[in-house]
Design an enzyme around this catalytic site. Sequence first.
Site, PDB file in Angstrom:
ATOM      1  N   MET A  37       0.844  -1.195   0.000  1.00 31.58           N
ATOM      2  CA  MET A  37       0.000   0.000   0.000  1.00 31.58           C
ATOM      3  C   MET A  37       0.884   1.251   0.000  1.00 31.58           C
ATOM      4  O   MET A  37       0.448   2.340   0.389  1.00 31.58           O
ATOM      5  CB  MET A  37      -0.942   0.000   1.205  1.00 31.58           C
ATOM      6  N   HIS A  41       8.965   1.133   3.588  1.00 33.66           N
ATOM      7  CA  HIS A  41      10.086   1.184   4.529  1.00 33.66           C
ATOM      8  C   HIS A  41      10.972  -0.020   4.243  1.00 33.66           C
ATOM      9  O   HIS A  41      10.694  -0.798   3.306  1.00 33.66           O
ATOM     10  CB  HIS A  41       9.576   1.207   5.978  1.00 33.66           C
ATOM     11  N   HIS A  44       9.398  -3.421   3.505  1.00 32.04           N
ATOM     12  CA  HIS A  44       8.922  -3.635   2.126  1.00 32.04           C
ATOM     13  C   HIS A  44      10.104  -3.919   1.194  1.00 32.04           C
ATOM     14  O   HIS A  44      10.023  -4.768   0.307  1.00 32.04           O
ATOM     15  CB  HIS A  44       8.208  -2.390   1.603  1.00 32.04           C
ATOM     16  N   LEU A 193       9.211  -2.792  11.904  1.00 30.29           N
ATOM     17  CA  LEU A 193       8.927  -1.702  10.969  1.00 30.29           C
ATOM     18  C   LEU A 193       7.480  -1.788  10.511  1.00 30.29           C
ATOM     19  O   LEU A 193       6.961  -2.880  10.249  1.00 30.29           O
ATOM     20  CB  LEU A 193       9.854  -1.779   9.756  1.00 30.29           C
ATOM     21  N   SER A 195       4.418   0.894   8.356  1.00 33.66           N
ATOM     22  CA  SER A 195       4.111   2.214   7.781  1.00 33.66           C
ATOM     23  C   SER A 195       3.434   3.092   8.821  1.00 33.66           C
ATOM     24  O   SER A 195       3.497   4.321   8.756  1.00 33.66           O
ATOM     25  CB  SER A 195       3.200   2.064   6.560  1.00 33.66           C
ATOM     26  N   ARG A 196       2.763   2.474   9.797  1.00 29.76           N
ATOM     27  CA  ARG A 196       2.031   3.250  10.805  1.00 29.76           C
ATOM     28  C   ARG A 196       2.945   3.791  11.905  1.00 29.76           C
ATOM     29  O   ARG A 196       2.508   4.616  12.698  1.00 29.76           O
ATOM     30  CB  ARG A 196       0.902   2.409  11.408  1.00 29.76           C
TER      31      ARG A 196
HETATM   32  O1  PAF Z   1       0.033  -5.660   3.667  1.00 31.85           O
HETATM   33  C1  PAF Z   1      -0.455  -4.759   2.947  1.00 31.85           C
HETATM   34  O2  PAF Z   1       0.159  -3.719   2.719  1.00 31.85           O
HETATM   35  C2  PAF Z   1      -1.821  -4.957   2.338  1.00 31.85           C
HETATM   36  O3  PAF Z   1      -2.660  -5.645   3.204  1.00 31.85           O
HETATM   37  C3  PAF Z   1      -1.794  -5.642   0.954  1.00 31.85           C
HETATM   38  C4  PAF Z   1      -1.279  -7.065   1.042  1.00 31.85           C
HETATM   39  C5  PAF Z   1      -0.910  -4.834   0.013  1.00 31.85           C
HETATM   40  C6  PAF Z   1      -3.195  -5.688   0.364  1.00 31.85           C
HETATM   41  O4  PAF Z   1      -3.733  -4.403   0.221  1.00 31.85           O
END
Ligand code: PAF
Length: 289
Positions: A37, A41, A44, A193, A195-196
């Site tokens: 989404m 960071h 990911h 880690l 995003s929030r």
């Molecule tokens: O983990 C996430 O960021 C979301 O749940 C995903 C897997 C991209 C689905 O929107």
Amino acid sequence: MTEVAAGTRTVTTIAELRALVAGRRADGASVALVPTMGALHDGHLALVRRARELADVVVVSIFVNPLQFGPNEDLERYPRTFETDVAALAGLGVDAVFAPGVDEMYPRGADGGTTVHAGPIGARYEGASRPGHFDGMLTVVAKLFGIAQPDLAVFGQKDAQQVFLVSRMVVDLDLPVRIETVPTVREPDGLALSSRNRYLGPDQRQAALVLVESLRAAEAAAGDGPSELLAEGVAAFGDHDGVSLDYFVVVDPETFLPVGDDFRGRALVLVAAFVGSTRLIDNAYVDIG
Ligand code: PAF
């Protein structure tokens, strides 16, 4: 398609992504998908690096999926850092960034089309606190699998229930995608880690360490059995101003059901808490002996 950096293209339509992937597949290339989404960071980026190791073509989706947010959740304020995300992905040699708009993904409206139902495990833990979250998450993941048709898709262990449910969906719906899981990436002090994390003020950032500390306490007590492990974990969580425990549970990784007191073997401890208004989750494998 928009040229972003050598070799990395940003694609906003399903047709464009399909054409790009089909072209590479015709040359015999394998394809990995990393669904995200955005607000990327290092956690990911670890998924992307793993995808890069495993496949010839790496597609990263960036889509803040409205279907997996409840009415009182942070859809509107969810961090959006598209330009820096794409720059980081270009630096890792990603082939395509798929960044569709909501209308492209949900032409019938965000709640007007066919959806995936996560089943009973989707109503537990995260699903109990966030009703409908996993149906929305699985729906978009199933769509992304249908759009990108990857050989494999990479997810983070940080969202343990999500990985479990995606893996189960792939089996239950006979989707030809291999699910690859990458361990949680942590700050030097142990904070997972997320995003929030960027919502946290300095005091909250410090207070958030209680999640990993409670997991470590549980892990240390694992040799004494499930009840002791739970008791130690919850005790280590303790009471802190502005922090409220949502759940602390030990599950069998095979079923995602809570373990009984006679359970022995590898289990997964899940914790979720609010730090201020920010919901954080974490988990750890433990060997109950
Ligand atoms: O983990 C996430 O960021 C979301 O749940 C995903 C897997 C991209 C689905 O929107």
